[in-house]
Scaffold this motif. Structure first.
Motif, PDB file in Angstrom:
ATOM      1  N   LYS A 175       0.839  -1.197   0.000  1.00  0.00           N
ATOM      2  CA  LYS A 175       0.000   0.000   0.000  1.00  0.00           C
ATOM      3  C   LYS A 175       0.877   1.252   0.000  1.00  0.00           C
ATOM      4  N   LYS A 176       1.855   1.255   0.883  1.00  0.00           N
ATOM      5  CA  LYS A 176       2.711   2.434   0.978  1.00  0.00           C
ATOM      6  C   LYS A 176       3.563   2.599  -0.272  1.00  0.00           C
ATOM      7  N   MET A 179       1.475   4.332  -2.746  1.00  0.00           N
ATOM      8  CA  MET A 179       1.360   5.759  -2.457  1.00  0.00           C
ATOM      9  C   MET A 179       2.649   6.486  -2.818  1.00  0.00           C
ATOM     10  N   ALA A 213      -6.019   1.943  -2.149  1.00  0.00           N
ATOM     11  CA  ALA A 213      -4.936   2.921  -2.309  1.00  0.00           C
ATOM     12  C   ALA A 213      -4.609   3.125  -3.779  1.00  0.00           C
ATOM     13  N   CYS A 216      -6.164   5.965  -5.897  1.00  0.00           N
ATOM     14  CA  CYS A 216      -5.680   7.355  -5.889  1.00  0.00           C
ATOM     15  C   CYS A 216      -4.855   7.672  -7.131  1.00  0.00           C
TER      16      CYS A 216
ATOM     17  N   GLN B 124      -4.907   6.414   2.744  1.00  0.00           N
ATOM     18  CA  GLN B 124      -4.308   5.166   2.276  1.00  0.00           C
ATOM     19  C   GLN B 124      -4.999   3.955   2.881  1.00  0.00           C
ATOM     20  N   GLU B 125      -5.622   4.136   4.023  1.00  0.00           N
ATOM     21  CA  GLU B 125      -6.272   2.988   4.648  1.00  0.00           C
ATOM     22  C   GLU B 125      -7.558   3.479   5.301  1.00  0.00           C
TER      23      GLU B 125
END
Lengths: 980, 177
Positions: A175-176, A179, A213, A216, B124-125
């Motif tokens: 997820k990170k 991003m 995520a 985005c 993000q979450e």
């Protein structure tokens, strides 16, 4: 007792339920919390900074202590003080092996540093190392830092690792990483252009958090280029369907709604993809309809989803059933008591009104209520809606409302905006001339100097040209109503400068046109303006020029000139003004008054502000004269570049190039004067110039028509008189060139002046006077090259001008919509002439300055403003061009390349995209079952206690009291639960 | 996109500030001051949205604390309003019945929670449970490492005093002198 307290305190600090920091720090926080004033708080913080500065450099600080120092630094910085002395220690802490310290270090640097800070370079290496760590928590911390600290230049250093992490086994890391890539895309789209297919793949990640995520970056990509992602419509719809059917893990529920934040994002994406695409839209109808039906409208979040549905419906291809559903929701929003919902309702209405204007009708009352609401946010939203629904039938009401509101607010930013909207609506829909003038008056009166100067020029142009109809009586009616209303307003105190400029211009141009008002009445008013706004030079300039016009019209009409004593004194005062511009105008005015009817008729033709100006670039009107002189044995003219065979200079002076360069600021110094020039200066010029000065010459005028029928008229200006002999002598030597060119420059400027830009233009005349008189004193003309450039730029400017302004006129006639565009071109006109006209001023500095050489003159002379404005105008005019021309293709190329490459690479054939979509279903449901299982087993840490827990709150209270932190009187709510 | 998040009390004291766009320090102060002025005097019946320069601020008040989010003009206001609420719910679970004091003393933990919730200006979450679980892991780790650290510390001090005492895992060494 005392002992007990201490024990309690120690316990409190030791246990994790306490705050885990030293007493010292707690005391600091406490004392700041209790500080009575900002000054006291600052004192405390400064003391803390001093002590930290001292202590942080002590050798051998235990790591735990260091961690606290860093946190204290963060605290200090958060309170708005500078903690930069400790940044390096935070950076050092990121190097630590201990995870907790490392995380603290990363936290601190992300809060302290911006991406372009010098210390970043020290962190990049650590980040690189940490991204490879086995411990996923370290990787997470590093990724957090990547999102904040990596700038365009350092992206390549971490990019490969971040991409690798997309496949990490922990969903938090994936997820990170997504991003972080999204962030890179923001920073520099080209750096990740080859990786965009990763986002598509990650859409099918087994973890819904990762999928969420991924939406985005996809949203951003699709915003920029929807077409390359049309193939994903089916996938998005199927995901949305699953989400809406509650197939995601329960953990994503929020207020009983299934993953509403993900739904909202998906709806946003669908809105983009379905916009103007019937086929794509058809896929969406069912799912959007389902959401309309299912969504719970009693909670905020439900309404947020519903609102997003409306946005989606308004954007995609029209579907009557959905439109109906949307209208129902809007009705519910508007009827609600909640201001938030009303606001959303008004906004949604604004979106639907384009599709079906009748929707608004049933909500009239609700809209009016919102308009009268004391809440500014709601009111402004409503004005936005009104702006969208303005028609010629309702324009009066809406604009009146807007103006009333505009008067009532103080926020300059919004005032400017609403003023420009009023102007726009008034121009577009004005029902009558009278109303239009009145409205503009109000806008100017109240928003005054906030109004863009363009608007003022626009208004002048409108009054001059009329509304584009060929009805002359309507136009003159418009003008007389303008004059009348301005004469009415002019007496009011403290009018804004921009408005006064308009007033002066209109009074000058049309004040006496309909014969209703006498010249002396209007000139009196103009003098009053010039006197009461004596600090505003621009206004004074407009006023003087207006006076000149009125006198000129009077003379032309054969009436006896009656100059009021106050006008006389004003003119005298201004002819001694410190402002050269005002001086010029005053001298000009005096000179014009002294001329005869014929001369005036051609300098100042009445009502000629809209006429285009023909500029005789080749000075053909002088041909006869030249021939005559040649016969008499004068030297023929040799172009300068032939005279000095210097290649580079001649290149530079190339006429065409000059045309280009003349519009921008010059950064090169002007060339030094050539000594040869002086020696070549004909001695005759001395004699001739002495003759020049005093000649009050009607004879010249009588002469010229034969040789120069059209443009000569301009030369009759005050300067023209003196120019005559000047021209004769100098036409043949070097100096002549300059002066003749200057005289023509004069002609063009003066004429343009008669158009929209009286002020800017007129200045040339006087400069001329100065120039010639100067010449008469000093025969050597050292600056002639410069003049030549000026002349060239002048011609370049004016010829260009003409083209532009004539197209501009056409546009204006064609549609009032284009007025903005026209305006730019028009004002470019203005400034380019201005630009050109300014230049003669260069020639003006007192003789002693000249000895210092040209560069100085050049840099000091131009009054910066018009140049800058010119630049700005040109920029804005070019803007759309650059958008279409450079940016768009850039993006296109970007996207056109990648998806194609991705598909044809063989690894993921086109089919796989569809397959991805299908896979999604099992993948997601799998994930959901997994997490549900996990959920039951791992609930310990998150076992959630609902509602206020009295016992815990009491405990906490007691604990805090034990620590000696008592609630201060200043902040009684400190202890209240946030939900309480 | 979220431009910044501010937690301020009614007096305008910043309890937490996180910026997702680079701003100069002086600019940050100005922003904090202006946002506070914008939100503090609004009637509770009014909308929770205020225009702020070219963006808009979505704010929500909990007891004496204002949570303000600055977002783009095109963003869905209600969604961000609920996003604030979700954040507060998370804080509430983490601190069990959160009060302003928790945030004051544990601002660094609030930052960590925020980093799990919002990254680079985007949500993000959105699963409360996922975030709470992650924070739980971190908490445990922190406890462990603090214990290790303090053990080391004790040992060193012990050695320096050349006295013999067992490194104690008890809590008392955590209290600083």
């Amino acid at each position: 007792m005392e002992q007990l307290k201490t024990i309690g305190r120690e316990l409190a600090m030791g246990s994790q339920g306490g705050f885990g920091q030293s007493k010292e720090f707690l005391d600091l926080v406490k004392s700041i919390g209790e500080a009575r004033s900002k000054a006291e708080e600052d004192r405390i913080v400064l003391r803390e900074i001093e002590s930290l500065k001292r202590r942080i450099v002590e050798p051998g600080i235990p790591k735990r202590k260091m961690k606290e120092y860093i946190i204290r630094l963060v605290y200090v910085e958060m309170l708005g003080h500078d903690a930069s002395f400790g940044y390096i220690h935070a950076v050092k802490m990121t190097h630590d092996d201990n995870l907790v310290l490392k995380r603290t270090g990363y936290l601190a640097v992300t809060l302290f540093l911006n991406e372009d800070h010098d210390l970043i370079i020290l962190i990049v290496n650590t980040i690189q190392k940490d991204l490879k760590s086995d411990n996923y928590l370290i990787v997470c911390a590093a990724l957090n830092a990547v999102c904040k600290l990596i700038n365009e230049e350092t992206i390549p250093a971490v990019l490969p690792q971040v991409v690798e992490l997309l496949g990490h086994s922990k969903e938090a890391v994936r997820k990170k990483a997504i991003m972080a890539l999204h962030r890179f895309y923001h920073k520099s789209p080209s750096s990740v252009s080859h990786l965009l297919s990763n986002f598509r793949k990650k859409l099918c990640d087994s973890d819904p958090g990762v999928m969420g995520a991924t939406l985005c970056p996809l949203f951003d990509l699709i915003t920029n280029d929807a077409n390359s992602y049309k193939d994903l419509v089916v996938s998005f719809v199927s995901i949305l369907k699953q989400v809406a059917e509650h197939r995601l893990p329960k953990a994503y529920d929020y207020h009983q709604l299934p993953a509403p934040f993900i739904q909202i994002r998906l709806l946003k994406i669908l809105a983009l993809l379905g916009s103007g695409d019937k086929q794509a839209s058809e896929h969406m109808y069912t799912v959007v309809g389902d959401i309309f039906r299912k969504c719970d409208s009693s909670s905020n979040i439900g309404n947020a989803v519903l609102y997003e549905c409306i946005c989606c419906v308004s954007s995609i291809h029209l579907n009557p059933k959905l439109l109906e559903a949307a209208a129902d929701v809007i009705a519910r929003f508007l009827k609600s008591d909640s201001h938030n919902l009303k606001y959303m309702g008004i906004d949604a209405l604004g979106r639907l009104i384009k599709l079906s204007p009748e929707i608004a009708e049933q909500h009239q009352l609700a809209v009016i209520d919102c308009l009268e609401d004391p809440d500014d946010t709601l009111k402004r939203k409503t004005f936005e809606l009104l702006y969208k629904m303005t028609k010629s039938s309702n324009v009066e009401v809406i604009v009146d409302r807007m103006i009333d509101y505009m008067i009532s607010i103080n926020d300059n930013h919004y005032k400017t905006e609403i003023a420009s909207r009023c102007v726009e609506l008034a121009e577009q829909f004005a029902p009558s001339n009278h109303w239009f003038i009145q409205t503009m008056n109000k806008v100017f009166e109240h928003a005054g100097d906030l109004v863009n100067i363009k608007v003022a020029h626009n208004l002048m142009r409108l009054i001059a040209e009329g509304f584009g109809e060929d009805d002359d009586t309507a136009d003159s009616q418009l003008r007389s109503s303008a004059v009348e209303s301005y004469l009415h307003i002019i007496g009011e105190p403290k009018l804004p400068s921009v408005f006064l400029q308009v007033i002066c211009w209109v009074l000058g141009e049309y004040g006496t046109a309909d014969g209703k008002f006498s010249a002396s009445y209007i000139t009196g008013k103009l003098c009053d303006v010039a006197e009461s706004y004596s600090s505003d030079e621009t206004v004074k300039g407009y006023a003087v020029t207006a006076l000149m016009k009125i006198y000129a019209f009077e003379i032309a009409a054969g009436r006896k000139l009656d100059i009021l004593p106050e006008c006389q004194s004003l003119i005298e005062e201004l002819s001694a003004s410190h402002s050269t511009d005002l001086q010029q105008r005053a001298y000009e005015l005096q000179a014009v008054i002294g001329l005869d009817v014929r001369a005036i008729g051609s300098i100042m033709p009445s009502d000629a502000s809209c006429e285009d100006i023909e500029v005789d670039k080749s000075l053909s009107f002088l041909n006869g004269y030249v021939e005559k002189s040649l016969e008499k044995g004068a030297q023929p003219y040799i172009p300068e570049n032939e005279r000095f065979g210097m290649v580079n200079i001649s290149n530079f002076r190339n006429q065409d190039q000059l045309e280009v360069t003349s519009h921008g600021l010059r950064f090169e110094a002007y060339e030094l004067p050539k000594p040869s020039v002086q020696s070549r200066t004909p001695p005759i010029s001395v004699a001739s110039s002495t003759e020049l000065v005093p000649v009050p010459e009607p004879s010249y005028y009588r002469e010229t028509p034969q040789t120069a029928p059209v443009p000569s008229s301009s030369d009759t200006g005050p300067s023209g008189l003196k120019l005559r002999l000047d021209g004769v002598q100098k036409k043949w030597g070097r100096p002549t060139y300059s002066s003749s060119s200057a005289s023509t420059s004069n002609s063009s400027s003066l004429k343009v002046v008669n158009g929209a830009t009286q002020v800017d233009g007129v200045s040339s005349g006087n400069s001329k006077t100065h120039e010639t008189s100067y010449d008469s004193r000093r025969p050597q003309v050292e600056i002639s090259e410069e003049k030549q450039k000026l002349a060239a730029s002048l011609f370049g400017g004016s010829s260009k001008t003409e083209r532009r302004s004539s197209t501009g006129h056409k546009v204006a006639k064609a549609s009032s919509h284009a007025s903005e565009k026209l305006h730019t071109s028009k004002s470019t006109t203005i400034y380019s002439t201005d630009n050109a006209v300014e230049k003669p001023n260069l020639v003006q500095p007192p003789p002693d300055l000249l000895d210092l050489g040209e560069p100085i003159v050049a840099s000091s002379a131009p009054s910066v403003d018009p140049f800058r404005q010119l630049e700005g105008l040109l920029d804005s005019a070019q803007d759309p061009g650059t958008f279409g021309g450079t940016k768009a293709p850039d993006f296109m190329a970007l996207y056109a390349e990648t998806p194609a490459g991705g598909r044809s690479a063989g690894v993921a054939p086109p089919l796989s995209l569809n397959r991805d979509g299908d896979n999604l279903i099992p993948g997601l449901s799998n994930a959901s079952s997994n997490t549900v299982h996990g959920g039951t087993t791992v609930t310990n840490p998150s076992q959630i206690s609902k509602g206020p827990n009295v016992k815990e709150a009491l405990e906490k209270d007691a604990l805090v009291r034990q620590m000696g932190v008592t609630p201060s009187g200043q902040n009684p709510n400190l202890f209240k639960d946030l939900f309480g | 996109m979220i431009r910044f998040i501010l937690l301020q009390n009614r007096q305008g004291k910043t309890r937490l500030a996180k910026y997702y766009v680079p701003l100069e320090d002086s600019e940050k102060h100005k922003v904090e001051y202006e946002v506070h002025r914008l939100v503090v005097n609004r009637d509770s019946k009014f909308t929770n949205f205020v225009e702020f320069r070219t963006h808009k601020v979505i704010y929500r008040r909990y007891a004496g604390l204002f949570f303000s989010l600055c977002v783009d003009i095109t963003d869905n206001e209600l969604a961000y309003l609920e996003c604030i609420h979700l954040f507060v719910e998370i804080l509430d679970h983490f601190f069990s019945n959160v009060c302003e004091l928790d945030l004051v003393f544990n601002f660094h933990k609030v930052y960590l929670i925020l980093d799990e919730f919002i990254l680079a200006g985007e949500l993000q979450e959105t699963s409360k449970r996922a975030i709470i679980e992650r924070m739980g892991e971190l908490e445990k780790l922190e406890l462990k490492s603090q214990a290790i650290l303090s053990a080391k510390l004790t040992r060193r001090t012990v050695e320096s005093r050349s006295q013999f005492r067992l490194p104690s895992p008890s809590l008392s060494p955590l209290v600083a002198a």
